[in-house]
Design a protein around this motif. Sequence first.
Motif, PDB file in Angstrom:
ATOM      1  N   LYS A 147      -4.906  -5.872  -3.583  1.00 39.70           N
ATOM      2  CA  LYS A 147      -5.225  -7.289  -3.743  1.00 39.70           C
ATOM      3  C   LYS A 147      -6.193  -7.498  -4.898  1.00 39.70           C
ATOM      4  O   LYS A 147      -6.028  -8.423  -5.683  1.00 39.70           O
ATOM      5  N   GLY A 173       0.795  -1.222   0.000  1.00 44.04           N
ATOM      6  CA  GLY A 173       0.000   0.000   0.000  1.00 44.04           C
ATOM      7  C   GLY A 173       0.833   1.280   0.000  1.00 44.04           C
ATOM      8  O   GLY A 173       0.460   2.272  -0.633  1.00 44.04           O
ATOM      9  N   HIS A 179      -1.578  -1.753   7.179  1.00 40.01           N
ATOM     10  CA  HIS A 179      -1.701  -2.710   8.287  1.00 40.01           C
ATOM     11  C   HIS A 179      -0.359  -3.411   8.530  1.00 40.01           C
ATOM     12  O   HIS A 179      -0.168  -4.072   9.534  1.00 40.01           O
ATOM     13  N   ASP A 180       0.556  -3.215   7.571  1.00 41.54           N
ATOM     14  CA  ASP A 180       1.899  -3.778   7.712  1.00 41.54           C
ATOM     15  C   ASP A 180       2.834  -2.973   6.806  1.00 41.54           C
ATOM     16  O   ASP A 180       2.412  -1.995   6.199  1.00 41.54           O
ATOM     17  N   GLN A 202       4.704 -19.528   4.628  1.00 38.68           N
ATOM     18  CA  GLN A 202       4.897 -19.137   3.234  1.00 38.68           C
ATOM     19  C   GLN A 202       6.387 -19.126   2.884  1.00 38.68           C
ATOM     20  O   GLN A 202       7.180 -18.567   3.622  1.00 38.68           O
ATOM     21  N   SER A 226       3.465 -13.756  -9.309  1.00 39.82           N
ATOM     22  CA  SER A 226       4.500 -12.809  -8.910  1.00 39.82           C
ATOM     23  C   SER A 226       5.898 -13.345  -9.209  1.00 39.82           C
ATOM     24  O   SER A 226       6.895 -12.785  -8.766  1.00 39.82           O
TER      25      SER A 226
END
Length: 372
Positions: free
Chosen positions: A311, A194, A203-204, A243, A331
């Motif tokens: 997203k 973002g 948020h991160d 992940q 990606s």
Amino acid sequence: AVNDSEVTPFSVPGYACQRRCTLENHNAVLTDALSLLAENAELSDEDGRGVAFRRAAAVLKALPSAVTNMSQLTGLPCLGGHSLRVIKDILENGTSSEVESTKESERFKALKVLTGIFGVGSKTADRWIREGIHNLQQLRDSGQTLNRAQQAGLEHYDDIKQPVSLAEAEAIRGIVGRAVASVSPEAQIVLTGGFRRGKLTGHDVDFLITHPEEGSEVGLMPKLVSWLESRVSFYAALLISKQPKMIVVMFKSIVTFSKILLNVISGIFLYGQKFRAVLEMGGRWRAVRVDLVVSPISQFAFALLGWTGSKLFERELRRWAGHEKGMSLSSHALYDNKQLSCLQGRYIRASSEEEIFAHLGLEFIPPNERNA
Ligand code: 8DG
Ligand code: MN
Ligand code: MN
């Protein structure tokens, strides 16, 4: 008041990746309502409904002015019957009864609180709710077994819920940048997510790391992790997610970002002992989620595009690639399913985001206009 016959309907292309969408939103009341229904659907494992609401919200976000009349929506893509009912409700009554009752429902509130814990997904939250756990205190009292991520998530719940500011993101870039430079001096680090799209909070904090020499990025992540762990363990929780190539660092970083404090913070990573000096200076510390991704330079453009978001923009790019171009986008790569050679498709190289858009037959949309 505008009479129906004079209304000019809005017009937007069908895929979010064909639209320029800045952070300026003329229909925030409507898009907030649809986003809440999307969130509720996602938390209830109804992903199809979630995407439908997200697509409808994205169409409204892209409009050049506020919707005042249902007839302006004639012919717009992605607005299904359900979304249209919600919009109509809000235009006529100021609120949507469905949105209000969802917001107030005990189940939605419990799902939000519980999935707000880092490491807790909708399935776990749903199981806990069925066992009568609706809030953090009930969770603490329940004696549920929590994994390491969830324990840290619960411990730092208030910190992680609080949005990260751009100033904090830049400070963390400085810190992670020093760490990266220490383990691999030539490596490059870019802020994605973002913040790259121009958001002022997140948020991160998302970072993408690469190395100009193909292959030199191999082993960089474990080195970075152990470098960070050896220096931050005494004041920060470092969590490695399932992940691949993605770690979540929960930094306790300082909130007062004067230059001097920042230098001291960076110093901590070089000289661990300096930590105490910062505390004595009255610094306040908080946990921040940091996503780190390492990409080989040959895949860098794909990783940059894939981790910048939003997203929905990413999802729409992949849908466009598959449905309109017969290609697969990830990606890591772009693959042409049509160009058969020896019964195999063909990987398409790209060294910039611009090239990827061109391969997809799309007009280039800069990051600050990908806020679908
Ligand atoms: P925010 O943090 O400011 O709230 O928003 P954001 O930065 O847009 O959202 P994000 O959740 O941090 O996600 C940033 C991008 O990362 C988003 O476009 C999607 C991408 N992304 C994930 N998870 C994964 C994943 O597992 N694989 C890949 N390839 N991309 C992912 O969030
Ligand atoms: Mn982010
Ligand atoms: Mn992220």
